[in-house]
Motif scaffolding. Structure first.
Motif, PDB file in Angstrom:
ATOM      1  N   GLY A  36      -4.242  -4.781  -4.062  1.00  0.00           N
ATOM      2  CA  GLY A  36      -5.694  -3.355  -4.213  1.00  0.00           C
ATOM      3  C   GLY A  36      -4.343  -2.092  -4.442  1.00  0.00           C
ATOM      4  O   GLY A  36      -3.763  -1.276  -3.552  1.00  0.00           O
ATOM      5  N   HIS A  37      -4.233  -2.061  -5.940  1.00  0.00           N
ATOM      6  CA  HIS A  37      -4.463  -0.967  -6.356  1.00  0.00           C
ATOM      7  C   HIS A  37      -4.954   0.532  -6.551  1.00  0.00           C
ATOM      8  O   HIS A  37      -5.457  -0.276  -7.661  1.00  0.00           O
ATOM      9  N   ASP A  41       0.885  -1.237   0.153  1.00  0.00           N
ATOM     10  CA  ASP A  41      -0.031   0.021  -0.016  1.00  0.00           C
ATOM     11  C   ASP A  41       0.762   0.904  -0.060  1.00  0.00           C
ATOM     12  O   ASP A  41       0.337   2.023   0.536  1.00  0.00           O
ATOM     13  N   ARG A  74      -5.732   0.392   8.077  1.00  0.00           N
ATOM     14  CA  ARG A  74      -4.173   0.180   8.116  1.00  0.00           C
ATOM     15  C   ARG A  74      -3.392   0.498   9.936  1.00  0.00           C
ATOM     16  O   ARG A  74      -4.124   1.719   9.904  1.00  0.00           O
ATOM     17  N   THR A 111      -7.564  -1.129   0.157  1.00  0.00           N
ATOM     18  CA  THR A 111      -8.776  -1.034  -0.849  1.00  0.00           C
ATOM     19  C   THR A 111      -8.883  -2.780  -1.260  1.00  0.00           C
ATOM     20  O   THR A 111     -10.638  -2.476  -2.091  1.00  0.00           O
TER      21      THR A 111
END
Ligand code: GDP
Ligand code: IMO
Ligand code: MG
Length: 446
Positions: free
Chosen positions: A40-41, A13, A304, A298
């Motif tokens: 997850g981009h 991330d 986080r 994401t």
């Protein structure tokens, strides 16, 4: 034309999606080489917002060819829904999205096993994305996995039988109560095979052909160095090699054909899931970073964990990856702070060390040794040149460069393309050559 690999230097991330999207006009193709839909981009430009999980971020550029390499674990249903979502959003992937016939198939039973194991671990859970990544790689290494090419094989049923038998055994041992049946899975696999067949090919041969033709390739990493299966904070890691070395194996290109590496480094640290995190903050400062940086997963939406930049980990990452140029992201998140801390060493049992320990026990006891740097209390968003940044922000960046031993050639001050400082000299500019113009044009176009 240089071929580059982009990887995350921390726990994922870091902003890989944004940077890949920005620099991909300098390349002819983008390839993923490891991981699966645990990634997850996020890419934002104009009024558009995309979350990519399996498909390389390059797909958003209409001409870009995209490869899902042999080192990946691919869940057909996740792939198809992501692809269909892109199509619905006007992104046409036809004739430019290729799946390696040698990539591993991730099946629903892998996800069931991942979840059962996490439940069984209780307080010691890894905090996986529950997608089945670990069990899929385990099937591959255990030689009972299914590859995409096997979906098209005449003995698919026998292969599935063996796989379901093995995974079912592990599932029962982990206390899972799902009953796995081969017949409906076989049906499902046949449907997937029909849908995927046009895209499945020998991508390694394709990449070799492009290399021979002098095309420029960009290898897009997922996760981050400290989640690397072999070098990360084991066992709190993912199950693939997310370091630069993984690019050659996972895309099936010779390591000698990769010319350089860009490391994405977030200006502070985050981690999702469990595992040691020496600079984690449990106070207001951590809360500030989470809300200001919008640090929510994401893929899973989990908050986080946040903390100060850890340069012990950063130097370790540099040593493993051989980073030529750093892309420093989310600098803007620090804009309003009076003081910014960076960890330069660990103290373990009263002894200071600069080395990132292999022992989980040592990592769990390590205390950060901080250097305090002044904040700049000024907006950085949208600055286009490094010298336009406040002096304290420039000093922060220079400190990082000195500690890690690599130059910061990209500085991201917001999620959008135009919110990036692109150095026109230095190692990245030298690697990109004339093609840097394409990146600068992309940035101005927004
Ligand atoms: P990846 O997995 O490395 O691609 O990173 P993610 O997309 O999961 O997380 C990075 C998040 O930060 C995304 O929401 C991006 O839109 C956002 N982002 C990227 N660069 C910047 C930046 O420089 N500043 C801010 N504020 N957000 C950024
Ligand atoms: P991107 O590409 C952040 C973490 C999980 C868990 C560990 C193992 O978006 O940076 P897994 O499901 O892979 O077996 O989980 O790895 N993890 C990530 N953390 N970003 C990611 O991807 C991640 N992919 C996996 O949270 O701690
Ligand atoms: Mg991510």
């Amino acid at each position: 034309m240089a071929n580059l690999v982009i990887i995350g230097m921390q726990w994922g991330d870091e902003g890989k999606g944004k940077i890949v999207d920005l620099i991909c006009p300098a390349f002819d193709a983008v390839a993923r080489f490891q991981g699966g839909h645990n990634a997850g981009h996020t890419v934002k430009f104009g009024d558009q917002h995309f979350s990519l999980h399996l498909i390389p971020s390059g797909i958003l550029h209409p001409e870009m060819r995209c490869v899902l390499g042999s080192g990946m674990v691919i869940a057909p249903d996740a792939f198809l829904s992501e692809r269909d979502g892109l199509r619905a959003g006007g992104i046409d992937d036809r004739d430019r999205l290729f799946l390696s016939s040698r990539a591993t198939v991730l099946l629903p039973c892998h996800a069931a096993l991942d979840q059962a194991r996490e439940r069984a671990r209780g307080d010691a859970a890894i905090g996986t994305t529950s997608r089945g990544i670990g069990p899929a790689y385990e099937s591959r290494a255990g030689r009972y996995g299914l590859r995409l090419v096997d979906l098209l094989a005449p003995d698919l049923e026998e292969r599935l039988d063996r796989l379901v038998g093995m995974v079912g055994g592990h599932l029962a041992a982990a206390g899972g109560d799902e009953r796995l049946e081969v017949a409906p899975l076989l049906e499902q696999c046949r449907r997937w095979a029909d849908e995927l067949a046009p895209a499945i090919c020998d991508t390694e041969a394709l990449l070799a052909g492009w290399l021979a033709a002098g095309k420029g390739l960009l290898f897009e990493g997922a996760q981050g160095t400290l989640l690397d299966r072999d070098h990360g904070t084991y066992p709190f890691v993912t199950s693939s090699n997310c370091t630069t070395g993984g690019a050659a194996v996972g895309a099936g290109v010779p390591p000698t054909r990769i010319d350089g590496a860009v490391g994405i480094l977030k200006a502070y640290s985050t981690r999702v899931g469990a595992g040691p995190f020496v600079t984690e903050l449990h106070d207001e400062a951590g809360e500030f970073l989470r809300s200001r940086g919008n640090e929510f997963g994401t893929t899973t939406g989990r908050p986080r964990r946040c903390g100060w930049l850890d340069l012990v980990a950063g130097r370790f990452s540099q040593r493993l990856n051989g980073i030529d140029a750093i892309a420093l992201t989310k600098l803007d998140v620090l804009d309003d702070l009076d003081e910014i801390k960076v960890c330069t060493a660990y103290r373990i049992d009263g002894r200071e060390t600069q080395e990132f320990p292999a022992s989980l026990h040592d990592l769990e006891r390590a205390e950060p040794v901080y250097r305090s740097l002044p904040g700049w209390r000024q907006g950085t968003v949208g600055a286009l040149e490094r010298r336009q940044l406040p002096a304290a922000a420039q000093a922060y960046i220079e400190f990082i460069e000195g500690e890690i031993g690599a130059t910061v050639d990209l500085i991201s001050t917001g999620p959008r393309r135009e919110e990036t400082i692109v150095s026109t000299e230095g190692p990245l500019a030298a690697l990109l050559g004339d093609r840097l113009e394409g990146v600068l044009a992309e940035r101005s176009a927004g």
